[in-house]
Each structure stands twice: as structure tokens, then as C-alpha cells.
Design a protein around this motif. Structure first.
Motif, short mmCIF file in Angstrom:
data_model
loop_
_atom_site.label_atom_id
_atom_site.label_comp_id
_atom_site.label_asym_id
_atom_site.label_seq_id
_atom_site.Cartn_x
_atom_site.Cartn_y
_atom_site.Cartn_z
N ALA A 24 0.84 -1.20 0.00
CA ALA A 24 0.00 0.00 0.00
C ALA A 24 0.87 1.25 0.00
O ALA A 24 1.80 1.38 0.80
CB ALA A 24 -0.91 -0.01 1.23
N VAL A 25 0.59 2.15 -0.93
CA VAL A 25 1.37 3.39 -1.04
C VAL A 25 0.95 4.35 0.07
O VAL A 25 -0.23 4.71 0.19
CB VAL A 25 1.15 4.05 -2.42
CG1 VAL A 25 1.90 5.38 -2.49
CG2 VAL A 25 1.63 3.11 -3.51
N ARG A 26 1.92 4.72 0.90
CA ARG A 26 1.63 5.59 2.03
C ARG A 26 1.15 6.96 1.52
O ARG A 26 1.75 7.55 0.61
CB ARG A 26 2.87 5.80 2.88
CG ARG A 26 3.14 4.72 3.94
CD ARG A 26 3.08 3.32 3.42
NE ARG A 26 3.58 2.34 4.40
CZ ARG A 26 3.51 1.05 4.21
NH1 ARG A 26 2.98 0.56 3.11
NH2 ARG A 26 3.99 0.22 5.14
N GLY A 27 0.04 7.43 2.13
CA GLY A 27 -0.50 8.73 1.75
C GLY A 27 -1.41 8.71 0.53
O GLY A 27 -1.97 9.74 0.15
N ASP B 223 -5.33 3.84 1.10
CA ASP B 223 -5.67 3.90 2.53
C ASP B 223 -7.10 3.41 2.76
O ASP B 223 -7.36 2.67 3.72
CB ASP B 223 -5.53 5.34 3.05
CG ASP B 223 -4.07 5.78 3.14
OD1 ASP B 223 -3.18 4.91 3.10
OD2 ASP B 223 -3.82 7.00 3.24
N ALA B 224 -8.01 3.83 1.89
CA ALA B 224 -9.41 3.42 2.04
C ALA B 224 -9.58 1.92 1.85
O ALA B 224 -10.29 1.26 2.61
CB ALA B 224 -10.28 4.19 1.05
N GLN B 225 -8.94 1.37 0.84
CA GLN B 225 -9.04 -0.07 0.59
C GLN B 225 -8.42 -0.87 1.73
O GLN B 225 -8.97 -1.91 2.15
CB GLN B 225 -8.36 -0.42 -0.74
CG GLN B 225 -9.08 0.10 -1.96
CD GLN B 225 -8.33 -0.21 -3.25
OE1 GLN B 225 -7.38 -0.98 -3.25
NE2 GLN B 225 -8.77 0.40 -4.35
N ALA B 226 -7.28 -0.42 2.23
CA ALA B 226 -6.63 -1.12 3.34
C ALA B 226 -7.51 -1.09 4.58
O ALA B 226 -7.69 -2.10 5.28
CB ALA B 226 -5.27 -0.48 3.64
N GLY C 23 8.03 3.69 1.32
CA GLY C 23 7.42 3.63 2.63
C GLY C 23 7.84 2.46 3.49
O GLY C 23 7.40 2.35 4.63
N VAL C 24 8.66 1.56 2.95
CA VAL C 24 9.02 0.34 3.66
C VAL C 24 10.54 0.17 3.65
O VAL C 24 11.20 0.38 2.63
CB VAL C 24 8.36 -0.90 3.03
CG1 VAL C 24 8.69 -2.17 3.83
CG2 VAL C 24 6.85 -0.73 2.94
N THR C 25 11.08 -0.25 4.79
CA THR C 25 12.51 -0.57 4.91
C THR C 25 12.66 -2.08 4.83
O THR C 25 11.94 -2.81 5.51
CB THR C 25 13.06 -0.07 6.26
OG1 THR C 25 12.81 1.33 6.38
CG2 THR C 25 14.56 -0.33 6.36
N VAL C 26 13.57 -2.56 4.00
CA VAL C 26 13.78 -4.00 3.84
C VAL C 26 15.22 -4.35 4.18
O VAL C 26 16.16 -3.68 3.76
CB VAL C 26 13.42 -4.46 2.41
CG1 VAL C 26 14.26 -3.75 1.36
CG2 VAL C 26 13.57 -5.97 2.27
#
Length: 526
Positions: free
Chosen positions: A79-82, A87-90, A142-145
Motif C-alpha cells: 500500500a502506497v503511504r499517503g 488507505d481506504a481499501q486497506a 514507505g518500507v525498509t527491507v
């Protein structure tokens, strides 16, 4: 842009430093989610952890093959932050974001390297892990791997500096590493499959490696370079322990590999030593001891040996070490070294001592890869090995027993000399080597000339090529190269044969009273 890490998914096969890393995350208020063995390891250390099955509402299934492949996991990653729609689907599906993914993959490469069976290798192909890594890396905005323990400290350092957040710069760097890791992993799997199926030219071919260390420069100071380990279990420079000396250069590594492969060709039946300069041997010999073998090898070309690479086929003892340190040597490599030998080498600060634990098998299969403009040139390793039973005597005179032994020795050495290659040998030692010339007759003459120079420097009455044998890595296209060897004093010849003028070459050998054998196999090395 910094982003706060609030939830982390940890699923690792390599649990090195896992507990202190997870504890540090928890102390910064990060919620921990985990799977199977990783979850148990965290819980055993008193850390609060949520099982993935609790997050997804489904148990781990099919012997653990299905555990993270679920929308509540991958939706939380992708999910793309912002993004209002995301956001709505999540929110509609009860999907919460996952901000940190820590995954290292099932040890497929290590499983193959230890010689495991087919089914065991298949079970060590990770599916969920690469999917998590790739998903997190794609959404690195948005994610750290994190794909290896070596990066734990780097992540914690950033989080402490930025109030529990990481920077976009770090997330990009970790994403790049993540894709490189999954690419190398898939490469190992695809190449293993090709080998098990006997496919010599699969439709797609990739090669992967892990950085062992960056190099100061390449062949020349203006070239950039690094050394990558392929994961191949073959003993050599990648597996060796460096006991002393400054870091190895690109040329050191290339030459040391050439030296060790050559000395391995001679087996362990007799002590053997190879001295290499610019990837070509300048002296090779066997002896009753490593010390004797080294001295015999050194006599072939003592001038070129200065600043060379020395490879030995057995544990280095003090006597051999004392001889080797009498002249400047860049690198010494052997399966092992005695404490006394190590102490002797330690007095030479600029000498690098490597011990590889074992010798590589010259008959083992493998791949050699070379880059060309727009592509890769791939071939199998030259694993051709000749024995006396493979030889065909083509002249009227048969070789004597001692000539036969020297011919087999010389041909093994010629396999590791740049083509066109000519090797003169006598009494289990090279006495003249001609390498990399555009014509075979030039190689024959240069080898004889260098032998004569070495003899003159030692005050010998005649060149050591008198009474020697000569090996050629490929056939003599004309009789002139053979005649040059006969003029130098060679009495027997070993060569592949196969020239349109073989009859002329055989006739010339008969006229000179030489014994000659054909191997039926050539050893071009470019």
C-alpha cells in the motif's frame, strides 16, 4: 523523507544477532510480527511477538510452505503511504501497514554446496521470502527491507538518529541490495536446475555473486574492481584464509587463482610447487620435499620469479618457507602451513600468506564466464586430464619411462600456460616455458632462449633443454616448431595431434630420432 517504523515483520533462517536487533526495535516501540522458528526464538527471549497466523487469521500451512502469502501481509507492504484510495481499501479490509521487513532466505546455496540430495535442495527453495523482499523493496518509499544481519546496526543507527524513522536514502540502498540478493538467489536455483537436467545451454543464464571485498583498483589504477564470491565450494582464493600482508589486488587474485589451479593439476602424489607471474607459470616442479620442488621450479626462470606467486600442493613446512622468503614474493598459497612456516613468513610484512584448506579437483565440472560487448561467453571448465593410457605413440621410437613421466608432467603444465604454449621439462621440473605467442615456433624458441639464459646465469655448461621433453598445448601446424624444439635438445614430444600436416611433423620427428605421442586433446588458454 524519513518514515517512522511502527510494525516490523521478521522471518529469518540466519538468526545471527536477531535477538539484540529485535530487542532494540521493541525498546523503540516497534510491534514485532514473526513466523515459525523466528517467532519461537523471539518469544524464548521474552520478547512480545505476534504470529503471522494471528495477523492473517490463517494457520501456517503445508509444512510452512504457506504462511506469509496473504493480502494482510502483502497489502501491508505494498500500500502506497499517503495514497487516499490505497488507505481506504486497506482500512476496508483491515490491513495495517508493515514498515520494516527483515528476511533472509532459506539456505539454498549452502544446501547445494554441501552436496545435499535433490529433494532436500528443493525444500530449501524459498518462496514467501523472495516475495516479501521484492514487495518491500518495490515500495521502498514507505518500507525498509533488510536481507542480512550485517545491516541491522545501520538501520538501528538511523532509527535512533531520526526518532524511530529511516531515511529514503537508506531505504533505496537497502532496496537495491534486496533485488540483488533475490537475483543471485534465483540465479543459483536456475543454474542448479540446469545442471541436474544436464542442460549445457539453457535459454536464460544468469550468474550471481556476493561482495567479498572491494579492491583498490583493477588490472590498472584507472580501473575499478571488486571481488565477488560465487558460492562455489571449490577451494581456492575465495575460500582461503589470509594470514598476513596487505590486501590482495586484482592481479594478485587472478595470478593466485592461476597458480593454485596449476599446482592442483599435479595432485598430491609428490610435493609440487608452481611459481606464477602474470597468470603464466615461470617455473613448476615436483620433488622429494616442498623445499626441493621450490628450488627446482625457481631454477627454470629465477628472474621472472621475483615478485611472483608461489603455490604449493601440501602443508608448507619451515624448510620450504625459508627458501621462499629468500626472494621477494607477492603471495604464497597452499592447503595449510605449519606454525613454524607461518612465523617465518610473518617476518616478511609485504608477503601475503593464504591457506585454502584443500586443493581444487582438476576433474570437477564448473563454468568459466567472460564478458563480451553485449553478452557473456560461457564455457565449461577445462577438466580434461590425460593419463599414459590415453597416449598414442606415432613415431618409430617409443618414449622411455622417464620421458613418458616428464611428458605427462609437461602437458599438465602446458594446460595452464597461455596459448600458444610450449613447455620443456626434465626430471619432474620445467626448464623452459614459452607463453602467449602468436606463432608456436616463437614460443618454442623463446622457451629455449629463456632456458639458455637461466643456465648461463647459474654457470651451467649446457642449456637444461638438452635431454628434455617438450609439450605443446595444441598441434604443430608445421614441422618448424618441432624442429626448433629438437634444436634446443628435446628428445621427446607430447602434443594433441590433429593437424593436416601431422604426417610431415611425424616424419620430421623420426628424422631427428625423437619419440612423439599424441594426446587427442588440446588445451588452448586465452
Amino acid at each position: 523523507m524519513t518514515l517512522r517504523i511502527r510494525r516490523a515483520l521478521l522471518s529469518v533462517s540466519d538468526k545471527t544477532d536477531l535477538i539484540p536487533f529485535a530487542r532494540a526495535l521493541a525498546e523503540m516501540g516497534v510491534e514485532l510480527i514473526s513466523t515459525g522458528g523466528t517467532s519461537a526464538a523471539l518469544r524464548n527471549e521474552g520478547l512480545a511477538v505476534k504470529d503471522v497466523s494471528e495477523l492473517t487469521g490463517f494457520p501456517e500451512m503445508l509444512d510452512g510452505r504457506v504462511k506469509t502469502l496473504h493480502p494482510k501481509v502483502h497489502g501491508g507492504l505494498l500500500a502506497v503511504r499517503g495514497n487516499a484510495e490505497h488507505d481506504a481499501q486497506a482500512a476496508a479490509h483491515g490491513i495495517a501497514p508493515i514498515d520494516l521487513v527483515v528476511v533472509n532466505l532459506y539456505p539454498f546455496e549452502a544446501t547445494v554446496a554441501k552436496g545435499a540430495g535433490y529433494d532436500d535442495c528443493i525444500e530449501n527453495i524459498d518462496i514467501g521470502g523472495p516475495a516479501l523482499i521484492r514487495g518491500a523493496a518495490k515500495n521502498h518509499a514507505g518500507v525498509t527491507v533488510v536481507v542480512e544481519p550485517a545491516d541491522y546496526a545501520r538501520v538501528l543507527e538511523e532509527m535512533r538518529a531520526h526518532g524511530g524513522a529511516t531515511t529514503l536514502e537508506l531505504r533505496k540502498a537497502l532496496a537495491a541490495k534486496a533485488y540483488a540478493r533475490t537475483a543471485a538467489y534465483d540465479s543459483a536455483i536456475s543454474n542448479w536446475f540446469a545442471a541436474t537436467l544436464g542442460e549445457e545451454t539453457p535459454a536464460w543464464r544468469t550468474f550471481g555473486g556476493r561482495l567479498k571485498y572491494p579492491l583498490r583498483y583493477g588490472e590498472n589504477p584507472h580501473q575499478r574492481a571488486a571481488f565477488y564470491a560465487s558460492g562455489d565450494a571449490r577451494p581456492g582464493v575465495a575460500s582461503a584464509v589470509q594470514h598476513q600482508g596487505k590486501e590482495l589486488s586484482y592481479n594478485n587474485l587472478n595470478d593466485t587463482d592461476a597458480a593454485y589451479e596449476l599446482v592442483a593439476e599435479l595432485g598430491t602424489g609428490k610435493p609440487a610447487v608452481a611459481i606464477i607471474k602474470h597468470a603464466n607459470p615461470c617455473g613448476v616442479a615436483t620433488g622429494a620435499t616442498l623445499q626441493e620442488a621450490y628450488l627446482k621450479a625457481l631454477r627454470c626462470d629465477p628472474v621472472s620469479a621475483f615478485g611472483g606467486i608461489v603455490a604449493l600442493n601440501g602443508p608448507i613446512d619451515a624448510a620450504a618457507a625459508e627458501e621462499i622468503t629468500k626472494i621477494f614474493t607477492e603471495v604464497v598459497i597452499a592447503p595449510a602451513a605449519t606454525p613454524e612456516a607461518v612465523a617465518i613468513f610473518a617476518a616478511k610484512k609485504n608477503l601475503r600468506l593464504l591457506t585454502a584448506g584443500a586443493l581444487p579437483d582438476p576433474k570437477a565440472q564448473g563454468a568459466i564466464v567472460r564478458s563480451l560487448a553485449g553478452g557473456l561467453l560461457v564455457q565449461s571448465r577445462d577438466d580434461g586430464v590425460i593419463t599414459a593410457a590415453d597416449l598414442k605413440v606415432v613415431t618409430k621410437r617409443k618414449p622411455t619411462e622417464s620421458e613418458l613421466a616428464d611428458m605427462l608432467f609437461a602437458f599438465k603444465v602446458a594446460k595452464h600456460v597461455k596459448s600458444n604454449a610450449i613447455v620443456y621439462a626434465k626430471a619432474g621440473a620445467t626448464v623452459g616455458i614459452g607463453a602467449g605467442q602468436m606463432s608456436r615456433i616463437d614460443s618454442a624458441r623463446i622457451a629455449a632462449l629463456k632456458a639458455a639464459d637461466a643456465a648461463q646465469a647459474m654457470g651451467a655448461k649446457e642449456p637444461p633443454t638438452r635431454g628434455s621433453v617438450v609439450a605443446s598445448d595444441a598441434f604443430f601446424p608445421f614441422a618448424d616448431g618441432l624442429l626448433a624444439a629438437a634444436e634446443a635438445g628435446a628428445t621427446a614430444v607430447i602434443q594433441p595431434g590433429g593437424s593436416m600436416r601431422d604426417d610431415e611433423v611425424i616424419a620430421a620427428a623420426d628424422e631427428k630420432g625423437l619419440a612423439m605421442v599424441f594426446t587427442g586433446i588440446r588445451h588452448f588458454r586465452h
